[in-house]
Design a protein around this motif. Structure first.
Motif, PDB file in Angstrom:
ATOM      1  N   PRO A  95       0.805  -1.222   0.000  1.00  0.00           N
ATOM      2  CA  PRO A  95       0.000   0.000   0.000  1.00  0.00           C
ATOM      3  C   PRO A  95       0.841   1.276   0.000  1.00  0.00           C
ATOM      4  O   PRO A  95       0.319   2.361  -0.131  1.00  0.00           O
TER       5      PRO A  95
ATOM      6  N   HIS B  75      -0.859  -1.115  10.646  1.00  0.00           N
ATOM      7  CA  HIS B  75       0.501  -1.484  10.245  1.00  0.00           C
ATOM      8  C   HIS B  75       1.494  -0.347  10.431  1.00  0.00           C
ATOM      9  O   HIS B  75       1.141   0.822  10.344  1.00  0.00           O
ATOM     10  N   MET B  86       7.253  -4.228   6.897  1.00  0.00           N
ATOM     11  CA  MET B  86       5.904  -3.827   7.264  1.00  0.00           C
ATOM     12  C   MET B  86       5.417  -4.815   8.306  1.00  0.00           C
ATOM     13  O   MET B  86       5.592  -6.009   8.151  1.00  0.00           O
ATOM     14  N   HIS B 108      -0.074   2.846   8.455  1.00  0.00           N
ATOM     15  CA  HIS B 108      -1.275   2.797   7.615  1.00  0.00           C
ATOM     16  C   HIS B 108      -2.229   1.752   8.166  1.00  0.00           C
ATOM     17  O   HIS B 108      -1.845   0.911   8.979  1.00  0.00           O
ATOM     18  N   MET B 110      -4.263  -1.370   6.988  1.00  0.00           N
ATOM     19  CA  MET B 110      -4.104  -2.290   5.863  1.00  0.00           C
ATOM     20  C   MET B 110      -5.357  -3.141   5.684  1.00  0.00           C
ATOM     21  O   MET B 110      -5.871  -3.697   6.653  1.00  0.00           O
TER      22      MET B 110
HETATM   23 CU    CU Z   1       0.674  -2.888   5.311  1.00  0.00          CU
END
Ligand code: CU
Lengths: 215, 167
Positions: A95, B75, B86, B108, B110
């Motif tokens: 992402p 995350h 990550m 973030h 996820m």
């Molecule tokens: Cu992630």
């Protein structure tokens, strides 16, 4: 085993090694010139100056790949020899780093103006299990219609990463998994020589300034 | 602002009348700003959400949920020796008054096993669960717009406020 046994960061030490010794660098340079007479006759590119990335001009290694594009055609660096190549390892489920890197590559291409057509961006998946040819194609072309995704089977992926001193590994998380991977972008000049590694932290402007020296 | 409702958990707590004043006095109000979700291409089964969080009192983001995916995790991304890593974190600390950014290059939310493609212009409803210093949990509904896959930075970075509302 999906993980090549390469220590993360080995590339940084490799580079520091060659640039920290000017005498040896000159020796390497003359060796390279002697070994590549046809290239030398055309005039060798000047040394890179004040690059923001890692100068690999005198690195004692180069790398190639033999991977498929989404059309099933086998590709290697020789296919892009008249182009500047930016090559990056990643996975589409990422992402964060991968889209940021590809968006930056698109900015670099735009920043090159008319020379942008000389730039080929290659995205090698470290997650061929999920990155099917269709997903790869849709993903890379979302950033630029000319960007090309490449994939291999598990062994080819490991071998290619190893050749580029790229670390990657599968990490389980909850009900799924994610990938850790080296986030450097490699740059080949128009002669197919590995010249640079761009760090993830570099801005598009910094990448552009580095790459302009190779146009 | 999105409409505010009380979760059943919070309602139960509020029914304890003696507690309610103390709890609400110490309650952490969390401001959610500029949330967005990265668009996907067909067949891509994961994506991430980004936003800025500011809590009035010490709190933490403990979980998130959304109907668009099978699982949602908080995350943290890190870069060491040019390697991107990550990992899921159990909670994201929100010190009082400090804006914590969920942005590319850091934290973030996820989404795994997305049920369908996320297209630019769609809106993703999600719920964030916060825990204050007293261990009391509350949730915030967030409507996050989907931005293009190619988005490098939030378009309205530093400009907007108030897309989320406290329950
Ligand atoms: Cu992630």
């Amino acid at each position: 085993m999906m993980t090549p046994d390469i220590a993360p960061g080995s590339i940084a030490s490799l580079n520091a090694d060659s640039s920290a010794n000017p005498a040896r660098r000159r020796v390497l340079l003359s060796l390279a010139a002697a070994a590549a007479l046809p290239l030398a006759a055309c005039g060798r590119d000047g040394q890179l100056k004040n690059v923001h990335g890692i100068d690999l001009t005198d690195a004692k290694w180069s790398a190639d790949f033999s991977l498929k594009d989404p059309d099933g055609k086998t590709r290697s660096i020789a296919d892009f020899k008249d182009k500047l190549v930016m090559l990056f390892f990643g996975f589409t489920q990422c992402p964060d780093v991968c889209p940021t890197t590809l968006a930056r590559a698109a900015q670099v291409k735009a920043g090159l103006g008319a020379d942008g057509s000389k730039l080929q961006v290659l995205f090698i998946t470290v997650d061929p299990e999920r990155d099917t040819p269709d997903v790869l194609r849709a993903y890379t072309t979302a950033f630029d219609p000319g960007f090309l995704g490449l994939y291999g089977d598990a062994k080819q992926t490991v071998d290619t990463a190893k050749a580029f001193k790229v670390f990657f590994q599968k990490v389980p998380t909850g009900s799924s998994y994610t990938m850790e991977h080296t986030a450097l972008t490699y740059v080949f000049d128009t002669r197919g020589q590995l010249r640079l590694a761009l760090r993830h932290e570099q801005t598009a402007a910094e990448c552009l300034s580095d790459i302009r020296q190779l146009v | 602002m999105t409409k505010t409702t009380l979760t059943s958990h919070a309602l139960k707590l509020l029914c304890l009348a003696a507690l309610s004043l103390v709890v609400s006095a110490a309650r952490a109000d969390v401001r959610v700003e500029d949330p967005w979700v990265r668009a996907t291409v067909p067949g891509q089964s994961a994506s991430g959400a980004f936003m800025r969080l500011t809590s009035s009192a010490p709190a933490k983001l403990v979980s998130a949920s959304a109907k668009i995916a099978d699982s949602v995790e908080v995350h943290e991304m890190s870069m060491t020796d040019n390697v991107m890593r990550m990992k899921q974190i159990p909670a994201l600390d929100l010190p009082a008054g400090k804006t914590v950014e969920l942005a590319p290059g850091g934290y973030h939310i996820m989404f795994f096993k997305l049920h369908s493609q996320l297209k630019d212009g769609d809106t993703v409803p999600m719920t964030l669960v916060f825990e204050d210093a007293q261990g009391k949990r509350s949730s915030v509904d967030v409507q996050a717009p989907v931005r293009p896959l190619t988005a490098a930075m939030p378009a309205g970075h530093g400009a907007h406020a108030g897309h989320g509302a406290h329950k």
